[in-house]
Design an enzyme around this catalytic site. Structure first.
Site, PDB file in Angstrom:
ATOM      1  N   MET A  11      78.911  30.749  47.187  1.00 39.53           N
ATOM      2  CA  MET A  11      78.393  31.225  48.308  1.00 39.53           C
ATOM      3  C   MET A  11      77.061  32.120  48.496  1.00 39.53           C
ATOM      4  SD  MET A  11      79.766  29.371  50.703  1.00 39.53           S
ATOM      5  CE  MET A  11      79.377  30.001  52.088  1.00 39.53           C
TER       6      MET A  11
ATOM      7  N   ASN B  49      75.564  20.779  43.476  1.00 35.77           N
ATOM      8  CA  ASN B  49      76.164  21.577  44.295  1.00 35.77           C
ATOM      9  C   ASN B  49      76.790  20.584  45.374  1.00 35.77           C
ATOM     10  OD1 ASN B  49      77.001  23.646  46.330  1.00 35.77           O
ATOM     11  ND2 ASN B  49      75.458  22.829  47.753  1.00 35.77           N
TER      12      ASN B  49
ATOM     13  N   HIS C  63      77.830  20.054  49.288  1.00 33.17           N
ATOM     14  CA  HIS C  63      77.484  20.681  50.713  1.00 33.17           C
ATOM     15  C   HIS C  63      78.304  19.690  51.483  1.00 33.17           C
ATOM     16  CE1 HIS C  63      75.226  22.625  53.746  1.00 33.17           C
ATOM     17  NE2 HIS C  63      75.195  21.624  54.279  1.00 33.17           N
TER      18      HIS C  63
ATOM     19  N   ASP D 252      69.867  23.470  49.877  1.00 29.46           N
ATOM     20  CA  ASP D 252      70.546  21.998  50.037  1.00 29.46           C
ATOM     21  C   ASP D 252      69.416  20.947  50.487  1.00 29.46           C
ATOM     22  OD1 ASP D 252      72.845  23.399  50.427  1.00 29.46           O
ATOM     23  OD2 ASP D 252      72.533  24.035  52.581  1.00 29.46           O
TER      24      ASP D 252
ATOM     25  N   GLN E 109      88.221  14.786  51.262  1.00 24.38           N
ATOM     26  CA  GLN E 109      87.356  13.831  50.898  1.00 24.38           C
ATOM     27  C   GLN E 109      86.465  14.485  49.743  1.00 24.38           C
ATOM     28  OE1 GLN E 109      87.414  10.447  51.265  1.00 24.38           O
ATOM     29  NE2 GLN E 109      89.142  11.305  52.346  1.00 24.38           N
TER      30      GLN E 109
END
Ligand code: NHR
Ligand code: GAR
Length: 206
Positions: free
Chosen positions: A102, A119, A121, A157, A185
């Site tokens: 984070m 990463n 997201h 991101d 998931q």
């Protein structure tokens, strides 16, 4: 007799901040699928920026090395990232995996691990970068959302997509019920993505 030196094991380092359920999904997949034998890879260390992260104890139960680099002990992001980089570099990892990590990383850190830093997201990028993704997807009236594994670049991101999973948004969903559905998931998606990247690393480059 000449002998060929065995190629060194490929180290993976995971960075996380809290529950660590994605970290555990990767750790369990690595053990279940014997990544050491099949991919020449191992989860070398789990590093948390929070001393109280639940994932630290879970990793230790699986006999995985853990370290804490507490961001609150540093005066600047640059100083924190420098300490983090020293800890990560000690493993010479082929892959650095952010799993519920984070803290936004500085451009210097991201550049140092270019091509090795991924990463997960909790949205279908490029939609809903940043925080509070599930509430924002509900508020936007989306019928589906999901999770994205992506390469990390200096723009938050925004790196190239490695793999995605699509999750339906159901009538009556709250941010919490949706987050739980997406997270389940993520636990399938992230180990698959890491495995595929390790398989690609195995291929000879020439
Ligand atoms: N760093 C860079 N440079 N690029 C990315 O794409 C990154 C990154 C670090 C983490 C994960 C990301 C997510 O998937 C991630 C991607 C934290 C924040 C944030 O605002 C935003 C995005 C992500 C992770 N963090 C606050 C900060 O000031 C702190 C929030 C907290 O401590 O709870 O760093 O969503
Ligand atoms: C996951 O949903 C992950 O995608 C998300 O936090 C959760 C971490 O769960 N990551 C972010 O929102 C990054 N900003 P975990 O700690 O149990 O893996």
């Amino acid at each position: 007799m000449t002998s060929v030196a065995p190629s060194p094991v490929k180290n993976i380092v995971i960075l996380m901040s809290g529950t660590g359920s994605n970290m555990m999904a990767i750790a369990r997949a690595a053990q279940r699928e014997k990544w050491h034998d099949t991919l020449g890879a191992r989860l070398a260390c789990v590093i948390s920026n929070r001393p109280d992260a639940q994932g630290l104890a879970l990793a230790a139960q699986l006999s995985i090395a853990t370290q804490v680099i507490d961001h609150q002990q540093f005066n600047s992001r640059e100083a924190f990232d420098a300490a983090l980089q020293t800890a990560v570099d000690s493993y010479q990892p082929v892959l650095v995996v952010l799993a519920g990590f984070m803290r936004i990383l500085t451009p210097g850190f991201v550049a140092h691990y270019a091509g090795r830093l991924i990463n997960i997201h909790p949205s279908l990028l490029p939609a809903f970068t940043g925080l509070h993704t599930h509430q924002r997807a509900i508020d936007a009236g989306c019928e589906v959302t999901g999770a994205t594994v992506h390469w990390v670049t200096t723009e938050l991101d925004h790196g190239r997509i490695v793999r995605q999973a699509v999750v339906p948004i159901l009538p009556g969903d709250t941010a919490d019920t949706l987050a739980a559905r997406v997270l389940s998931q993520e636990h399938l998606l992230y180990p698959q993505a890491v495995r595929r990247l390790l398989q690609q690393l195995r291929k000879p480059s020439s």
